[in-house]
Enzyme design. Structure first.
Site, mmCIF file in Angstrom:
data_model
loop_
_atom_site.group_PDB
_atom_site.id
_atom_site.type_symbol
_atom_site.label_atom_id
_atom_site.label_comp_id
_atom_site.label_asym_id
_atom_site.label_seq_id
_atom_site.Cartn_x
_atom_site.Cartn_y
_atom_site.Cartn_z
ATOM 1 N N SER A 86 0.793 -1.239 0.000
ATOM 2 C CA SER A 86 0.000 0.000 0.000
ATOM 3 C C SER A 86 0.822 1.283 0.000
ATOM 4 O O SER A 86 0.251 2.365 -0.176
ATOM 5 C CB SER A 86 -0.947 0.011 1.196
ATOM 6 O OG SER A 86 -1.955 -0.950 0.994
ATOM 7 N N LYS A 107 0.136 3.373 -3.053
ATOM 8 C CA LYS A 107 -1.147 4.040 -3.346
ATOM 9 C C LYS A 107 -1.054 5.559 -3.548
ATOM 10 O O LYS A 107 -1.699 6.098 -4.454
ATOM 11 C CB LYS A 107 -2.167 3.715 -2.244
ATOM 12 C CG LYS A 107 -2.613 2.248 -2.238
ATOM 13 C CD LYS A 107 -3.429 1.938 -0.987
ATOM 14 C CE LYS A 107 -3.948 0.512 -0.959
ATOM 15 N NZ LYS A 107 -4.553 0.173 0.352
ATOM 16 N N TYR A 152 -3.615 -3.205 -10.004
ATOM 17 C CA TYR A 152 -3.488 -2.896 -8.571
ATOM 18 C C TYR A 152 -2.527 -3.885 -7.883
ATOM 19 O O TYR A 152 -1.641 -3.485 -7.132
ATOM 20 C CB TYR A 152 -4.880 -2.907 -7.917
ATOM 21 C CG TYR A 152 -4.822 -2.837 -6.411
ATOM 22 C CD1 TYR A 152 -4.456 -1.665 -5.764
ATOM 23 C CD2 TYR A 152 -5.108 -3.963 -5.633
ATOM 24 C CE1 TYR A 152 -4.365 -1.606 -4.384
ATOM 25 C CE2 TYR A 152 -5.030 -3.912 -4.251
ATOM 26 C CZ TYR A 152 -4.662 -2.734 -3.634
ATOM 27 O OH TYR A 152 -4.571 -2.685 -2.271
ATOM 28 N N TYR A 170 -4.698 4.468 7.803
ATOM 29 C CA TYR A 170 -6.042 3.880 7.984
ATOM 30 C C TYR A 170 -6.641 4.269 9.335
ATOM 31 O O TYR A 170 -6.658 5.445 9.687
ATOM 32 C CB TYR A 170 -6.003 2.348 7.847
ATOM 33 C CG TYR A 170 -5.194 1.860 6.694
ATOM 34 C CD1 TYR A 170 -5.502 2.259 5.394
ATOM 35 C CD2 TYR A 170 -4.119 1.009 6.874
ATOM 36 C CE1 TYR A 170 -4.747 1.812 4.318
ATOM 37 C CE2 TYR A 170 -3.366 0.559 5.806
ATOM 38 C CZ TYR A 170 -3.690 0.965 4.534
ATOM 39 O OH TYR A 170 -2.940 0.518 3.498
ATOM 40 N N VAL A 219 1.559 -3.580 4.031
ATOM 41 C CA VAL A 219 1.584 -4.813 4.834
ATOM 42 C C VAL A 219 2.877 -5.621 4.703
ATOM 43 O O VAL A 219 3.084 -6.568 5.457
ATOM 44 C CB VAL A 219 0.393 -5.764 4.543
ATOM 45 C CG1 VAL A 219 -0.895 -5.235 5.129
ATOM 46 C CG2 VAL A 219 0.265 -6.056 3.069
HETATM 47 N N1 GLN Z 1 -1.947 -5.544 -1.699
HETATM 48 C C1 GLN Z 1 -2.434 -5.401 -0.364
HETATM 49 C C2 GLN Z 1 -3.938 -5.607 -0.311
HETATM 50 O O1 GLN Z 1 -4.622 -5.155 -1.159
HETATM 51 C C3 GLN Z 1 -2.057 -4.060 0.182
HETATM 52 C C4 GLN Z 1 -2.570 -3.828 1.582
HETATM 53 C C5 GLN Z 1 -1.668 -2.988 2.437
HETATM 54 O O2 GLN Z 1 -0.473 -2.879 2.212
HETATM 55 N N2 GLN Z 1 -2.241 -2.425 3.497
HETATM 56 O O3 GLN Z 1 -4.454 -6.217 0.579
#
Ligand code: GLN
Length: 309
Positions: free
Chosen positions: A64, A67, A190, A242, A260
């Site tokens: 993420s 993003k 994505y 978040y 993550v």
């Molecule tokens: N590719 C991961 C997902 O969509 C990214 C989530 C993250 O890094 N918080 O679940």
């Protein structure tokens, strides 16, 4: 503001290497293989200076942390008004993969930092074919990092084959016409952007590029138009962590984004980019060593954007 020193970064690395909580993400099977020992910290100045400690050359997938960058790309492609009609700018107070993420009347995803918003953003990326869109994304990340980056096919496949939750989010987005019929292409792009490999140094340079108004401090090349940097940073500030974004604003006070895989990058506008990588994460998906380093670094160097007065 006192500047960061090698001694301080070494001290924090030594101190938090001993933090033994959390475990690597397992819901993407390939990420579960990450070493819980890996731990890197890099601070990059807008002048191109670098201070590094630990495993700063180990590659990880951006997840993420990718993003905010693709959000900037679609702002450049379509402008604010159109992008705002597709994806909102409100924090949710919910987890990154929440399914209850669409605004009541507009059915827009709340913001581009959560999965629903980021999938909608990926669906907007311009290009004549899936390959052309992927190349645009890779080119974007090269501009920020200052060197070519590739995506990891194993991590991509691993996420793609297990992404039932993201798939359901994408179908919900299609139901409300936020995205078109190319659901699988949007999801693939994505997952590809999430599986782009970088090291802690790359991520600190990505952060420093945003800190410097969109120009990579090492190559001197522009990665994103300056007028969109504020849009990106404000969303990182309110939504990047978040459902910990409020606590992060209070205790760290700089725009940041986590992934993550255990990566976190933060931006001190006009001054520094900071990146920490260490795979053990908490239940909200943030690197535990990463959060600890950011908290202490912010306090010791007075980095909060509200404490510069
Ligand atoms: N590719 C991961 C997902 O969509 C990214 C989530 C993250 O890094 N918080 O679940």
């Amino acid at each position: 503001m006192p500047g960061p020193t090698q001694a301080l970064i070494d001290e924090l690395h030594l101190k938090y290497a001993g933090l033994r909580e959390g475990s690597a993400a397992t819901y993407i099977p390939e990420l579960a293989k990450a070493s819980t020992e890996h731990f890197g910290i890099v601070v990059a100045g807008v002048d191109g200076s670098l201070i590094a400690a630990g495993d700063t050359e180990v590659l990880f997938s951006l997840q993420s942390t990718s993003k905010p960058l693709t959000y900037g790309l679609v702002l450049e492609d379509f402008g604010r008004e159109f992008v705002l009609s597709k994806v909102g700018v409100e924090p949710t107070g919910e987890a990154f993969n929440s399914i209850v993420e669409l605004e009541k009347h507009t059915h827009r995803p709340y913001n581009p930092m959560i999965n629903s918003g980021a999938i909608a953003v990926s669906s907007l990326i311009r290009g004549a074919s899936a390959e052309a869109r992927l190349q645009r994304v890779l080119g974007l990340f090269e501009g920020y990092a200052g060197r070519p980056l590739a995506y990891d096919k194993k991590i991509f496949e691993s996420e793609k084959n297990t992404a039932h939750r993201n798939r359901s989010i994408a179908h919900l987005l299609r139901h409300f016409s936020v995205i078109g019929d190319d659901i699988d292409d949007s999801l693939d792009l994505y997952f590809q952007q999430c599986s782009i490999l970088a090291n802690t140094r790359d991520l600190a340079l990505i952060a420093a590029t945003l800190a410097g108004g969109g120009i990579n401090p090492r190559t001197g090349k522009r990665a994103v138009q300056e007028k969109y940097v504020g849009d990106i940073l404000s969303l990182m500030f309110t939504c990047g962590m978040y459902d910990s974004s409020g606590e992060w604003a209070y205790s760290v006070g700089i725009p940041a984004k986590s992934g993550v895989s255990g990566a976190i990058f933060g931006v001190v506008p006009g001054k520094l980019g900071i990146a920490v990588f260490s795979p053990p994460i908490d239940e909200k998906g943030h690197s535990l060593r990463g959060m600890a380093v950011f908290k202490e670094l912010s306090q010791r160097l007075n980095l909060s954007i509200f404490r510069h007065l």
